[in-house]
Design a protein around this motif. Structure first.
Motif, mmCIF file in Angstrom:
data_model
loop_
_atom_site.group_PDB
_atom_site.id
_atom_site.type_symbol
_atom_site.label_atom_id
_atom_site.label_comp_id
_atom_site.label_asym_id
_atom_site.label_seq_id
_atom_site.Cartn_x
_atom_site.Cartn_y
_atom_site.Cartn_z
ATOM 1 N N ALA A 3 54.796 82.201 65.380
ATOM 2 C CA ALA A 3 53.709 82.592 64.338
ATOM 3 C C ALA A 3 52.931 81.382 64.636
ATOM 4 O O ALA A 3 51.409 80.663 64.529
ATOM 5 C CB ALA A 3 54.377 81.537 62.930
ATOM 6 N N LYS A 4 52.802 80.570 65.541
ATOM 7 C CA LYS A 4 52.558 79.312 66.682
ATOM 8 C C LYS A 4 51.321 79.656 66.933
ATOM 9 O O LYS A 4 49.832 79.975 66.399
ATOM 10 C CB LYS A 4 53.590 78.316 66.960
ATOM 11 N N LEU A 5 51.788 81.148 67.758
ATOM 12 C CA LEU A 5 50.611 81.121 69.020
ATOM 13 C C LEU A 5 49.740 82.405 67.695
ATOM 14 O O LEU A 5 48.377 82.131 68.670
ATOM 15 C CB LEU A 5 51.024 82.459 69.861
ATOM 16 N N ASP A 6 50.538 82.951 67.030
ATOM 17 C CA ASP A 6 49.190 83.521 65.923
ATOM 18 C C ASP A 6 48.371 82.182 65.538
ATOM 19 O O ASP A 6 46.769 82.599 65.352
ATOM 20 C CB ASP A 6 49.625 84.136 65.185
ATOM 21 N N LEU A 7 48.169 81.229 65.529
ATOM 22 C CA LEU A 7 47.932 80.360 64.568
ATOM 23 C C LEU A 7 46.546 79.603 65.076
ATOM 24 O O LEU A 7 45.447 79.634 64.862
ATOM 25 C CB LEU A 7 48.746 79.295 63.491
ATOM 26 N N GLU A 8 47.238 79.313 66.579
ATOM 27 C CA GLU A 8 45.891 78.657 67.445
ATOM 28 C C GLU A 8 44.928 80.214 67.333
ATOM 29 O O GLU A 8 44.066 79.995 67.884
ATOM 30 C CB GLU A 8 47.006 79.134 68.927
ATOM 31 N N VAL A 9 45.110 81.149 67.854
ATOM 32 C CA VAL A 9 44.812 82.813 68.093
ATOM 33 C C VAL A 9 43.631 82.560 67.081
ATOM 34 O O VAL A 9 41.828 82.916 67.504
ATOM 35 C CB VAL A 9 45.096 83.699 68.665
ATOM 36 N N ALA A 10 44.067 82.518 65.610
ATOM 37 C CA ALA A 10 43.266 82.171 64.534
ATOM 38 C C ALA A 10 42.338 81.148 64.520
ATOM 39 O O ALA A 10 41.233 80.997 64.401
ATOM 40 C CB ALA A 10 44.075 82.736 63.212
ATOM 41 N N GLU A 11 42.808 79.723 64.944
ATOM 42 C CA GLU A 11 41.712 78.742 65.131
ATOM 43 C C GLU A 11 40.620 79.221 66.381
ATOM 44 O O GLU A 11 39.631 78.546 65.856
ATOM 45 C CB GLU A 11 42.835 77.454 65.007
ATOM 46 N N THR A 12 41.409 79.190 67.229
ATOM 47 C CA THR A 12 40.809 79.621 68.886
ATOM 48 C C THR A 12 39.433 80.590 68.092
ATOM 49 O O THR A 12 37.622 80.153 68.582
ATOM 50 C CB THR A 12 41.053 79.823 69.766
ATOM 51 N N SER A 13 39.320 81.640 67.661
ATOM 52 C CA SER A 13 38.682 82.311 66.891
ATOM 53 C C SER A 13 37.226 81.902 66.075
ATOM 54 O O SER A 13 36.543 82.100 66.136
ATOM 55 C CB SER A 13 38.833 83.562 66.313
#
Length: 597
Positions: A214-224
């Motif tokens: 879930a942390k990785l998914d949040l980082e990917v979304a913020e980076t996008s």
């Protein structure tokens, strides 16, 4: 015979008593008329200034100086033309062939068709140009639509696509955050239950892994989201704006190409319309068949089938209600003419009043046979009713230069020019007396005298015939008024000075070359050659020559030779051959005329 007369009847006899009185009064009356005529002539002619013979032996003719009206005029022939003359020219590019033209001299009204030019070539060009024009119009429309689409694409991305993507990424971030929170809660619960022995270690490890995902998914979304906002948006907008600007440039280019083709089409359509020429004003059509005055030839006449050039005048339409006269004045008289001077104009049997309206600054073109004749175009208006006047009519023009009501006058033949000055001879007790004159206007018969004689003086009308002094300088080239310097230089080169001239009534003998009918007596400057070396230094030169010594000394060696003296005289004589007395010619028998007013 007497018997037959006596025996005849009274009816057959001549009426002697009637015939006798006729003869008795006829001859006395005739005699009285002759005497009266002689008396009238003796009284009237001298008082009117007409010539009289005073000395039958010498043939001297005199004129009594008097005051009278002096009318000075300049006369010449000219041509009638319109003051409002419109030239109708060929406005077809490249010219064309006249298919039809109205007859010469016809009166037309404004807007009436007068000329038609061949349109076949223009029509072919027009049809071809229409095709090019339509293609340019289609391309122009395509580029306009492409530009509008490109402009809309920029707006679409900035206000639509970008916001939509941004919202999707923000939703992904929220979901990732929610998933992370849920995973963390599950991991905490698993840890508590694991200590109580209700959850296995394997389950606890799975929940820990879910938190990390879930942390990785949040980082990917913020980076996008950050990539979209910081990079993708700017890059996409720039690409779309570049496409829009390129489409706009292509649109402008095609618009310019379209306008060019449209201008060509409009020009051809105008050329087609120019093939039909209409009258610009009411008037009479005059073909513009101009003669070449320089060579005497004439251009190809205007007629049906004639090829005319672009800009060539085809016809002229003069306004017959405004007519004038164009007259060419010789250069010897043009300086006397001024704008506004009254003029009398005679056209056929009609006389008009008018005045000078304009004088050309340059002479009219001349042909090879009259290259030395300089004439200046002068325009005179025609006042009053001008009905019946047509362009081209010959007109006699008399321009009034001066009208002096109370002028003191002498005949032209009484004036003699000597070395740039004017003289007359007045009858005196001791013989003819020479008088210097100050002259004014002249009409080629009489001259106005401003100073020199007075009213009542008897001047000689033929001084050269009866006065030796008047003939003394007849062959001397007169100096122009105001050219005293040239006259003095002439005297310096050997011509006798004015003080050496014989006085009025004095002896007529003189040095060789002088005397009646001869040139002025010459003095030899080389008589002052003290060292007899055939050259004159400035010290040896006569006083009147010293002022012109350097001018005569061509080689500048400080000496004047006989050759230099002769060359100076020849140069002066050549320069004077092209000139003449003031006024453009002297009066008859006077050897030079008075100065022109």
């Amino acid at each position: 015979m007497s018997e037959a007369f006596e025996n005849s009847s009274p009816e057959s006899r001549p009426n002697l008593h009637l015939d006798t009185p006729r003869r008795s009064w006829f001859w006395p009356i005739l005699f009285l008329l002759i005497i009266a005529g002689i008396g009238f002539g003796a009284y009237y002619l001298p008082s009117s200034g007409l010539l009289s013979v005073d000395d039958e032996a010498t043939g001297a003719l005199t004129y009594e100086v008097q005051r009278e009206q002096l009318l000075v005029t300049v006369t010449d022939d000219g041509n009638v033309e319109s003051a409002s003359n419109i030239d109708v020219k060929c406005d077809v590019a490249g010219g064309g062939t006249i298919l039809w033209i109205v007859e010469d001299g016809k009166r037309v009204t404004k807007g009436e068709e007068i000329i038609r030019i061949d349109t076949s070539a223009i029509e072919d060009q027009l049809n071809a140009q229409k095709i090019v024009y339509e293609k340019a119009l289609a391309t122009k429309i395509e580029t306009q639509e492409a530009y509008e689409a490109a402009k809309l694409a920029v707006q679409e991305y900035a206000e639509g696509t970008f916001l939509q993507t941004l919202q999707q990424l923000e939703a992904s971030i929220k979901i990732a955050q929610q998933n992370l929170t849920t995973a963390e809660d599950m991991l905490g619960y698993s840890k508590r239950m694991s200590r109580k022995g209700y959850v296995t270690s394997l389950q606890r490890e799975a929940d820990a892994y879910a938190v990390e995902r879930a942390k990785l998914d949040l980082e990917v979304a913020e980076t996008s989201k950050r990539v979209l906002v910081d990079f993708t948006k700017q890059k996409t907008i720039r690409e779309l704006e570049a496409a829009r600007d390129s489409a706009e440039a292509r649109m402008r280019s095609e618009e310019a190409a379209f306008q060019l083709e449209k201008a060509r089409l409009d020009r051809l359509q105008k050329q087609l319309a120019n093939c039909v020429i209409k009258a610009p004003q009411n008037g009479m059509v005059v073909y513009a068949n101009e003669s070449d005055r320089r060579g005497g030839s004439q251009d190809t006449g205007i007629a049906e089938g004639t090829i005319v050039r672009e800009g060539q005048t085809i016809v002229r339409i003069p306004d017959l209600a405004k007519m004038q006269v164009k007259v060419t004045i010789h250069e010897s008289k043009i300086d006397r003419i001024r704008s506004g001077m009254p003029a009398r104009i005679v056209i056929q049997d009609r006389t008009f009043a008018g005045h000078v309206t304009s004088i050309a600054n340059q002479p009219e073109p001349t042909g090879w046979f009259s290259a030395n004749v300089k004439e200046y175009a002068t325009i005179a208006s025609i006042d009053g009713t001008q009905e019946g006047l047509r362009p081209g009519l010959t007109a006699f023009v008399e321009i009034q230069v001066a009208d002096i009501r109370d002028a003191l006058t002498v005949p032209v033949s009484a004036v003699v020019e000597q070395r740039g000055k004017y003289f007359c001879w007045v009858k005196a007790t001791l013989g003819p007396e020479r008088r210097p004159l100050k002259l004014g206007h002249t009409n080629d018969k009489l001259i106005e005298v401003l100073d020199g004689v007075k009213e009542g003086d008897l001047v000689l009308r033929n001084p050269r015939a009866v006065v030796a002094d008047a003939r003394m300088y007849a062959e001397e080239t007169p100096a122009e008024p105001g050219e005293e310097e040239a006259s003095e230089e002439k005297e310096a080169e050997g011509q006798a000075s004015p003080s050496d001239r014989p006085t009025s009534g004095g002896p007529t003998a003189g040095p060789p070359g002088g005397g009646p009918g001869g040139g002025a007596p010459r003095l030899d400057p080389f008589a002052n050659d003290a060292d007899k070396d055939g050259k004159l230094s400035k010290d040896e030169a006569p006083e009147q020559m010293k002022n012109y010594f350097d001018r005569i000394d061509k080689d500048g060696d400080g000496f004047i030779t006989r050759a230099e003296m002769a060359a100076s005289r020849a140069a002066r004589e050549r320069s004077q051959q092209g000139g003449g007395p003031p006024g453009g010619g002297g009066p008859s028998g006077s050897g030079g005329g008075p100065p022109r007013p």
